[in-house]
Scaffold this motif. Sequence first.
Motif, short mmCIF file in Angstrom:
data_model
loop_
_atom_site.label_atom_id
_atom_site.label_comp_id
_atom_site.label_asym_id
_atom_site.label_seq_id
_atom_site.Cartn_x
_atom_site.Cartn_y
_atom_site.Cartn_z
N MET A 1 0.84 -1.18 0.00
CA MET A 1 0.00 0.00 0.00
C MET A 1 0.88 1.24 0.00
N THR A 2 0.61 2.16 -0.94
CA THR A 2 1.43 3.35 -1.03
C THR A 2 0.95 4.42 -0.05
N GLU A 3 1.80 5.42 0.13
CA GLU A 3 1.51 6.42 1.15
C GLU A 3 0.21 7.17 0.87
N HIS A 4 -0.06 7.47 -0.42
CA HIS A 4 -1.27 8.25 -0.68
C HIS A 4 -2.53 7.45 -0.39
N HIS A 5 -2.45 6.11 -0.38
CA HIS A 5 -3.61 5.33 0.04
C HIS A 5 -3.88 5.55 1.53
N VAL A 6 -2.82 5.60 2.31
CA VAL A 6 -2.96 5.78 3.75
C VAL A 6 -3.54 7.17 4.04
N ILE A 7 -3.02 8.17 3.36
CA ILE A 7 -3.48 9.54 3.59
C ILE A 7 -4.89 9.75 3.03
N ASN A 8 -5.19 9.09 1.93
CA ASN A 8 -6.51 9.16 1.30
C ASN A 8 -6.94 10.61 1.05
N PRO A 9 -6.27 11.33 0.18
CA PRO A 9 -6.62 12.74 -0.08
C PRO A 9 -8.03 12.86 -0.64
N LEU A 10 -8.73 13.89 -0.19
CA LEU A 10 -10.09 14.13 -0.65
C LEU A 10 -10.13 15.36 -1.55
N SER A 11 -11.16 15.43 -2.36
CA SER A 11 -11.36 16.59 -3.23
C SER A 11 -12.24 17.58 -2.51
N THR A 12 -11.61 18.54 -1.86
CA THR A 12 -12.35 19.52 -1.06
C THR A 12 -12.38 20.90 -1.68
N GLY A 13 -11.84 21.03 -2.89
CA GLY A 13 -11.95 22.30 -3.59
C GLY A 13 -10.61 22.91 -3.96
N VAL A 14 -10.63 23.66 -5.05
CA VAL A 14 -9.46 24.39 -5.54
C VAL A 14 -9.92 25.80 -5.87
N ASP A 15 -9.03 26.62 -6.39
CA ASP A 15 -9.40 27.97 -6.79
C ASP A 15 -10.34 27.90 -8.00
N TYR A 16 -11.59 28.34 -7.80
CA TYR A 16 -12.58 28.15 -8.86
C TYR A 16 -12.27 28.93 -10.13
N ASN A 105 -16.05 7.59 -3.33
CA ASN A 105 -16.52 7.10 -2.03
C ASN A 105 -16.05 5.68 -1.72
N ALA A 106 -15.41 5.04 -2.68
CA ALA A 106 -14.95 3.66 -2.47
C ALA A 106 -13.75 3.63 -1.53
N PRO A 107 -13.53 2.51 -0.84
CA PRO A 107 -12.36 2.42 0.03
C PRO A 107 -11.07 2.60 -0.76
N PRO A 108 -10.07 3.27 -0.19
CA PRO A 108 -8.79 3.44 -0.88
C PRO A 108 -8.19 2.08 -1.22
N GLY A 109 -7.58 2.00 -2.38
CA GLY A 109 -6.96 0.75 -2.78
C GLY A 109 -6.67 0.72 -4.26
N ALA A 110 -6.10 -0.39 -4.71
CA ALA A 110 -5.68 -0.51 -6.10
C ALA A 110 -6.86 -0.40 -7.06
N GLY A 111 -8.01 -0.98 -6.67
CA GLY A 111 -9.17 -0.93 -7.55
C GLY A 111 -9.65 0.48 -7.80
N ARG A 112 -9.65 1.30 -6.75
CA ARG A 112 -10.05 2.69 -6.92
C ARG A 112 -9.02 3.45 -7.75
N ASP A 113 -7.74 3.15 -7.53
CA ASP A 113 -6.67 3.81 -8.29
C ASP A 113 -6.83 3.59 -9.79
N VAL A 114 -7.24 2.38 -10.17
CA VAL A 114 -7.42 2.07 -11.58
C VAL A 114 -8.45 3.00 -12.21
N TRP A 115 -9.57 3.21 -11.49
CA TRP A 115 -10.61 4.08 -12.03
C TRP A 115 -10.16 5.53 -12.05
N PHE A 116 -9.47 5.97 -11.02
CA PHE A 116 -8.96 7.34 -11.04
C PHE A 116 -8.08 7.57 -12.26
#
Length: 413
Positions: A1-16, A105-116
């Motif tokens: 498991m890579t570090e970004h899976h552990v941190i699980n960054p969320l999309s909370t917004g950027v400069d619109y 909304n899926a649990p962090p992991g390889a399967g979610r990474d593939v879709w991202f």
Amino acid sequence: MTEHHVINPLSTGVDYPTLAARFRPIFQRIAEGAVAREHSRTLPHEPIQWLKEAGFGAVRVPVEYGGGGASLPQLFELLIELAEADSNVPQALRGHFAFAEDRLNAPPGAGRDVWFKRFVDGDIVGCAWTEIGSVAIGDVVTQVSPDGDHWKLNGEKFYSTGSIFADWIDVYAQRSDTGGDVIAATRARQPGVEHSDDWDGFGQRTTGSGTSRFTDAVVDADNVIDFATRFKYQTAFYQLVLLATLAGIGRAALRDVAHQVRSRKRIYSHGNAAHVSQDAQIQQVVGEVAALVYAAEASALKATLPAQRAYVARFGGDDAVEREANVAAEIESATAQVVVSSLIQRATSELFNALGASDVRQGKALDRHWRNARTVSSHNPLIYKARIVGDWVVNGAEPPFVWQIGNGPGVVG
């Protein structure tokens, strides 16, 4: 498991403004061809390709994965701008953004990474859930069956919005072995998948909302997803896309009536000014349309806030907070639906009071705004949403998070 899976960054917004600036030139190109596509009923394959290449389908993917990192309010604000350009396009992408939200909304992991990665690479997902004909409410005729290391998908769907443009299709189906309800994410371009552009509604005519047929279409085992795990605010999310579409229709109608008034040379002898643009009564009509559109857009954007809270709460570890946010997402989207539908239908009709008989000619296609608004408003019956909101306000009854449509008991065909 890579570090970004552990941190699980969320999309909370950027400069619109920075985010929107990436896409506004494309929105403008889309707007320039909207009337021509309406007249010829040409599906927006090219506009959707422009958006894919620009990364529009990945705006909700966290920036750490190469996406846009947009919050839900920012996504829907973008969809309003896109709907102002051509209201068919955001609706065609409705299934994509819903499936992407489910993967967020899926649990962090390889399967979610593939879709991202697929989203960042430009893949678009269509939607195929509804069955028509002799289908009783609650039944699902479309099935996926185990076949070695894969599954086979068989069935037929209507209202498969966006699937004709898509790389993948989000198909609601039933497992043949257990009877469980699942999402089968299948490749749209493969043997056994057939798309028909047979949607014949009087509005939203180029959303690609026709029939999809599946005959032994292959589904990878990893892409058979238990429906019970679907993100909880999905019904609110689908409605929010429609609210954004309605708000965009209103903005387009306001843009067009203002242009027609500014450029109109003919006046009535019993009018109030030497030029239509200086006629106080005409200005009043346009001002009232502007107010209706303003209220609709404000309501649509406010309704997005609890959905963002629900997304963040999904990973917050507090079930009560998450449930409260999911309830609020459903109630607020339903409340907004009741008023936004009415406001935009009124605005797209009232605009003609500022114009003349020449403005109802087909070449201007101003009627498309009302037809599109009426069609979008017919998706989820607002009379039921009003009742649900009333039951919540009076009795504290939680809203249904999933609902279905089909033949009632004893109805055949």
